[in-house]
Design a protein around this motif. Structure first.
Motif, PDB file in Angstrom:
ATOM      1  N   GLU A   8       7.288 -66.684  46.338  1.00 26.02           N
ATOM      2  CA  GLU A   8       7.316 -67.042  47.936  1.00 26.02           C
ATOM      3  C   GLU A   8       8.243 -66.261  48.623  1.00 26.02           C
ATOM      4  OE1 GLU A   8       6.356 -71.013  48.610  1.00 26.02           O
ATOM      5  OE2 GLU A   8       4.209 -70.734  48.029  1.00 26.02           O
ATOM      6  N   LEU A   9       8.249 -65.487  49.712  1.00 24.83           N
ATOM      7  CA  LEU A   9       9.184 -64.945  50.446  1.00 24.83           C
ATOM      8  C   LEU A   9       9.682 -66.046  51.502  1.00 24.83           C
ATOM      9  CD1 LEU A   9      10.759 -62.232  51.172  1.00 24.83           C
ATOM     10  CD2 LEU A   9       8.827 -61.785  52.728  1.00 24.83           C
ATOM     11  N   ASP A  10      11.147 -66.224  51.238  1.00 27.31           N
ATOM     12  CA  ASP A  10      11.751 -67.229  52.283  1.00 27.31           C
ATOM     13  C   ASP A  10      12.185 -66.493  53.611  1.00 27.31           C
ATOM     14  OD1 ASP A  10      13.230 -69.068  53.883  1.00 27.31           O
ATOM     15  OD2 ASP A  10      14.776 -69.011  52.286  1.00 27.31           O
ATOM     16  N   THR A  11      11.396 -66.757  54.647  1.00 28.12           N
ATOM     17  CA  THR A  11      11.418 -66.006  56.083  1.00 28.12           C
ATOM     18  C   THR A  11      12.450 -66.697  56.972  1.00 28.12           C
ATOM     19  OG1 THR A  11       9.625 -67.311  57.006  1.00 28.12           O
ATOM     20  CG2 THR A  11       9.095 -64.957  55.715  1.00 28.12           C
ATOM     21  N   SER A  12      13.039 -67.850  56.539  1.00 25.75           N
ATOM     22  CA  SER A  12      13.809 -68.743  57.474  1.00 25.75           C
ATOM     23  C   SER A  12      15.132 -67.955  57.482  1.00 25.75           C
ATOM     24  CB  SER A  12      14.060 -70.030  56.674  1.00 25.75           C
ATOM     25  OG  SER A  12      14.780 -69.927  55.434  1.00 25.75           O
TER      26      SER A  12
END
Length: 187
Positions: free
Chosen positions: A178-182
């Motif tokens: 899961e790519l952390d976009t934060s």
């Protein structure tokens, strides 16, 4: 300089190779009979590209690596791009050329630039799908969202997931994370 073939057609790939592009600029063939030259990206853009690189590195399939400077040259559709980041086999990246084949690329990622957003949102979306690149990740700091396109068929992606920054983007196998976009920057 424009190079023409014996029948009078413009040879865009030869013209592209012979361009003297200023340092940091990118020259690409995004549309028919046209070379697009883009200025160097701003710092926020590059920080997001680096964030992508850091997040993808631990999830790369064995024998693959990331690239941020080489061109993906698609002779069969007369297009050429320099993705902000792409993933291909290490052997393909270890080339004497300035480009690799799209057949080697398993993911292309673009961070939308303020000055040419349609290039990434529209032109490159169509190009990567037509080249059958399995995954296209579009990070859009203007819209504050990320879109993952996958499963190309007949020149179009059949699957699409768009999520706002702050929500994780599921990246399919062979990456499987899961790519952390934060941490992505906005403009």
């Amino acid at each position: 300089m424009t190079v023409t073939t014996p029948d009078g057609a413009v040879d865009l790939f030869t013209t592209l190779d012979e361009l003297d592009v200023p340092r940091g600029y990118r020259a690409e063939i995004l549309r028919e009979a046209e070379i697009t030259v883009s200025p160097p990206p701003i710092g926020k853009h590059q920080r997001t590209v680096m964030e992508l690189l850091w997040q993808f590195k631990p999830h790369l399939p064995a024998g693959y690596d990331t690239e941020v400077h080489l061109e993906v040259r698609m002779h069969h559709i007369a297009r050429s791009t320099i993705p902000d980041l792409f993933v291909a086999p290490e052997a393909a990246l270890d080339t004497k050329e300035y480009f690799v084949s799209p057949d080697e690329v398993i993911l292309a990622a673009e961070v939308v630039s303020r000055s040419n957003a349609d290039n990434d949102r529209v032109a490159k979306l169509g190009i990567y799908a037509a080249a059958a690149i399995p995954v296209y990740l579009l990070v859009d700091p203007l819209a504050r969202s990320s879109t993952l396109y996958s499963s190309p068929e007949n020149g179009h992606y059949t699957e699409q997931t768009t999520l706002p920054f702050g929500k994780p983007v599921p990246v399919p196998e062979p990456f499987g994370f899961e790519l952390d976009t934060s941490r992505f920057r906005t403009y």
